[in-house]
Write an enzyme that holds these catalytic residues in place. Structure first.
Site, short mmCIF file in Angstrom:
data_model
loop_
_atom_site.label_atom_id
_atom_site.label_comp_id
_atom_site.label_asym_id
_atom_site.label_seq_id
_atom_site.Cartn_x
_atom_site.Cartn_y
_atom_site.Cartn_z
N ARG A 140 -38.50 37.40 -72.61
CA ARG A 140 -39.18 36.70 -71.53
C ARG A 140 -38.29 36.35 -70.35
NH1 ARG A 140 -41.59 36.16 -75.85
NH2 ARG A 140 -39.48 35.96 -76.59
N THR A 141 -37.15 35.76 -70.63
CA THR A 141 -36.34 35.22 -69.53
C THR A 141 -35.87 36.35 -68.62
OG1 THR A 141 -35.63 33.50 -71.05
CG2 THR A 141 -34.41 33.70 -68.99
N HIS A 154 -31.21 25.31 -70.97
CA HIS A 154 -32.03 26.45 -70.55
C HIS A 154 -32.90 25.95 -69.38
CE1 HIS A 154 -34.10 30.15 -70.62
NE2 HIS A 154 -34.44 30.24 -71.89
N ARG A 200 -27.32 34.87 -68.93
CA ARG A 200 -27.44 34.23 -70.26
C ARG A 200 -26.16 34.56 -71.03
NH1 ARG A 200 -32.54 34.57 -74.25
NH2 ARG A 200 -33.18 33.01 -72.73
N LYS A 225 -14.16 46.55 -73.32
CA LYS A 225 -12.77 47.02 -73.13
C LYS A 225 -11.83 45.85 -72.93
CE LYS A 225 -14.80 50.70 -70.39
NZ LYS A 225 -14.92 51.14 -68.99
N1 CP Z 1 -37.94 31.51 -74.04
C1 CP Z 1 -36.95 32.40 -74.03
O1 CP Z 1 -35.82 32.09 -73.66
O2 CP Z 1 -37.30 33.64 -74.48
P1 CP Z 1 -36.33 34.88 -74.50
O3 CP Z 1 -35.21 34.57 -75.47
O4 CP Z 1 -37.16 36.06 -74.94
O5 CP Z 1 -35.77 35.08 -73.12
#
Ligand code: CP
Length: 315
Positions: free
Chosen positions: A51-52, A129, A101, A80
């Site tokens: 999703r993110t 998050h 991320r 590397k």
């Molecule tokens: N909610 C969320 O962070 O989903 P993903 O890990 O799929 O990005």
């Protein structure tokens, strides 16, 4: 280096959160525009995501930006031996903004301190998050008509779940009452309970998870047990199926109650609930598109006023 990075939602004022919600509303009205024509958005995902990453990339694409990046660090020169610092410095040569991320807590903060372009934290370990919180706030606002004075139940992995940590810090402005439902092993960390006390946020802790416990919920926020954060997999096996929301637990639910889940779902919500008016998790994920369009624009210095005056809308 001072940039418009988004590392944690905790730094945002009430006014700023409401402003970003208004911006998300503008994008929900007209998601297809060319307001980011000529911009490059980099998405660097050192941890898996559906999703993110896809909603950030859709957000950028629908606003006319181009997207570069990776979904798997194994295909990068990190294998590397290239450091995070060098990776960020390199990518900032190519992109106007970096969405990242990373599995390490604090990685986004570090990246924001060295990067000449804004960093948007798309999740750093079990820490924060913030973009998820923005779409959670937008979802709560849309379903409840307000963010004020709500009963919010956080259920499941409150220890490792970064989304529940972020939402507490954002909701401090709106006089919530939190209910934390978790087994001992996955209880809300003391740090966040202390944060609640320091910010006069009411909270209660429960281990029971039944129709009576959740009867007063306006928002029932379910979470997945985060297998990838456990060092002891036997402990994971012991707790992973502790809290399953079943349809027959909803008979006392408030009419306005909505079930949120950041997803992915593993075994926290019975599938039959998807067809009830309480289920909101798929719409919640859709709201991520508009919330992330707002966050990208804000990080790039594009204001709500700019968006309201924008003439690049595509029908
Ligand atoms: N909610 C969320 O962070 O989903 P993903 O890990 O799929 O990005």
């Amino acid at each position: 280096m001072e940039t418009r990075s988004l590392v944690t939602i905790a730094k945002h004022s009430k006014e700023k959160l409401l402003y970003l919600i208004e911006m998300a509303q503008e994008f929900e009205r007209h998601p297809n525009r060319k307001i980011l024509d000529g911009k490059i958005v980099a998405t660097l995902f050192f941890e898996p995501s559906t999703r993110t990453r896809l909603s950030f990339e859709t957000a950028a694409n629908r606003l006319g930006a181009k997207v570069i990046g990776f979904a798997d660090p194994k295909v990068t020169s990190g294998t590397k031996g290239e450091t995070l610092k060098d990776t960020i410095m390199m990518v900032s040569n190519y992109a106007d903004i970096i969405v990242m991320r990373h599995y390490l807590e604090g990685a986004a903060q570090y990246a924001s301190e060295i990067s000449p372009v804004p960093i948007v934290n798309a999740g750093d370990g079990a820490n924060q998050h913030p973009s998820q919180t923005m779409l959670d706030l937008y979802s709560i606002y849309k379903t409840q008509g307000t963010l004020e004075n709500l009963n919010i139940y956080l259920v499941g992995d409150l220890k490792y779940g970064r989304t529940v940590h972020s939402i507490i810090t954002a909701m401090r402005h709106f006089n919530p009452t939190f209910h934390f439902i978790a087994p001992d092993e996955l209880a809300m960390p003391d740090y966040y309970k202390m944060y609640c006390k320091e910010n006069n946020i009411k909270f209660y802790e429960h281990q029971d998870f039944d129709a009576n416990t959740i009867a007063d919920a306006d928002i029932l926020y379910m979470t997945r047990v985060q297998r990838e954060r456990f060092t002891d997999l036997e402990e994971y096996e012991r707790v992973k199926d502790r809290y399953l929301l079943k349809e027959d637990m909803l008979f006392r639910a408030r009419h306005n109650m909505k079930i949120l889940h950041p997803l992915p779902r593993v075994n926290e919500i019975e599938y039959s609930i998807d067809n009830t008016p309480y289920a909101y998790y798929f719409q919640q994920a859709r709201n991520g598109l508009y919330a992330r369009q707002a966050l990208i624009c804000d990080a790039l210095g594009i204001t709500l006023d700019d968006i309201k005056k924008d003439k690049t809308i595509i029908a």
